[in-house]
Design an enzyme around this catalytic site. Structure first.
Site, PDB file in Angstrom:
ATOM      1  CE  LYS A 109      -4.152  -1.860   0.195  1.00 55.27           C
ATOM      2  NZ  LYS A 109      -5.220  -1.577  -0.782  1.00 55.27           N
ATOM      3  CE  LYS A 215     -10.372  -5.233  -4.266  1.00 58.88           C
ATOM      4  NZ  LYS A 215     -10.154  -4.144  -3.289  1.00 58.88           N
TER       5      LYS A 215
END
Length: 328
Positions: A109, A215
């Site tokens: 991240k 997703k």
């Protein structure tokens, strides 16, 4: 989508839990989820609390598919997965990596609010130093402007990045970044521009990405996600939405049913949790997860049961999202 069950049936099957995190991820140290014990298996309804009912209703559609219809037949029985390093200080990277087994690919991240490019560089450098042969990908969650993204990717290029996920928020911005960094050998992946978009195929039509992140829950279920991948005509990476093992099972089903799976998937995030709802969590062994079913354990449902006021909140949210689906 499977036929919409009666709301009372869903409420009778609902269990709300709060799972603790090992590290802060996406700004949270606890993950709230609503689990459903359906006739085809356990399912998870876990849109993040800030999502509105329209967006969240797609997550409910995915849960109904999992619990009332089941998943498509798998084309493979083993899914390679990446480790995930949140926006932690570089000094904490080793501890995060230690929670994963046999890491071959890492997603890091970056562009965290309140941090600077120097923090990202240090974090990526720490991962590369610990894992010199691993594939490294970064995820900015749309946190950069186009100039910031180009500068960051140029600075990060020496660490050999596999791809950069959603470096900027807009599709036009993704296309511009892709053009500007074409000579760096860094692919551009679209996530939010697919799963949060009114038109999930706009990225592909605009030539704004080299691959897409899909997703199951945000896209309305495994079958809908498979349709989007087929229509986009781009390589796909299946990722999670900070799910329990029950939610990860849907991601595994999606990855297992894709005709091609060229990249490791972002389905190893249960390793970031300090609690789960199944006894044998769906976590990676030797860099991957074997396709198998899971069931919530009654004792763990009690251990991690949400407080009464949060249970009411989730049940009311479920009812509102059910009304959205019923209205078509």
């Amino acid at each position: 989508m499977a036929a919409l069950p009666d709301l009372d049936h869903l409420l009778d099957a609902a269990h709300v839990v709060v799972l603790p995190m090992r590290v802060k991820f996406r700004g949270v140290l606890e993950r709230e989820l609503l689990l459903l014990d359906g006739p085809a298996g356990w399912a998870e309804f876990g849109p993040f609390v800030e999502y509105d009912d329209e967006e969240s209703s797609r997550w409910l559609a995915a849960a109904i598919e999992a619990g009332w219809e089941g998943f498509p037949e798998p084309l493979r029985q083993w899914i390679p997965v990446n480790a995930t390093v949140p926006a932690v200080p570089a000094s904490d990277v080793a501890a995060v990596l230690a929670s994963f087994d046999s890491v071959h690919t890492v997603k890091i991240k970056v562009a965290e609010r309140g941090q600077e490019l120097a923090d990202d560089l240090a974090r990526v450098a720490a991962v590369r130093a610990a894992l010199p042969d691993a594939a490294i990908r970064i995820d900015a969650n749309g946190g950069w402007t186009v100039p910031e993204a180009v500068d960051a990717l140029r600075a990060l290029a020496p660490y050999v990045l596999e791809y950069a996920e959603q470096p900027v928020p807009s599709i036009d911005g993704l296309a511009q970044v892709r053009r500007d960094v074409a000579g760096l050998g860094i692919l551009i992946a679209a996530d939010e521009s697919v799963r949060k978009a009114t038109d999930p195929l706009a990225v592909a039509r605009a030539g704004a990405a080299d691959l897409i992140i899909v997703k199951a829950a945000p896209l309305g279920g495994v079958r809908r996600a498979l349709e989007i991948v087929a229509q986009a005509g781009l390589p796909a990476v299946v990722s999670s939405a900070l799910d329990s093992s029950v939610g990860i099972r849907a991601g595994i089903a999606l990855a297992a049913a894709l005709p091609q799976l060229p990249y490791a998937c972002g389905l190893g995030t249960v390793a970031l949790m300090a609690g789960d709802v199944v006894e044998e969590s769906l976590v990676a062994l030797d860099g991957g997860i074997t396709v198998r079913d899971v069931a919530a354990d009654p004792h763990l449902l009690v251990r991690y049961a949400a407080p009464a006021e949060r249970t009411v909140w989730w049940r009311e949210r479920l009812a509102r999202c059910h009304r959205v689906l019923a209205a078509g």
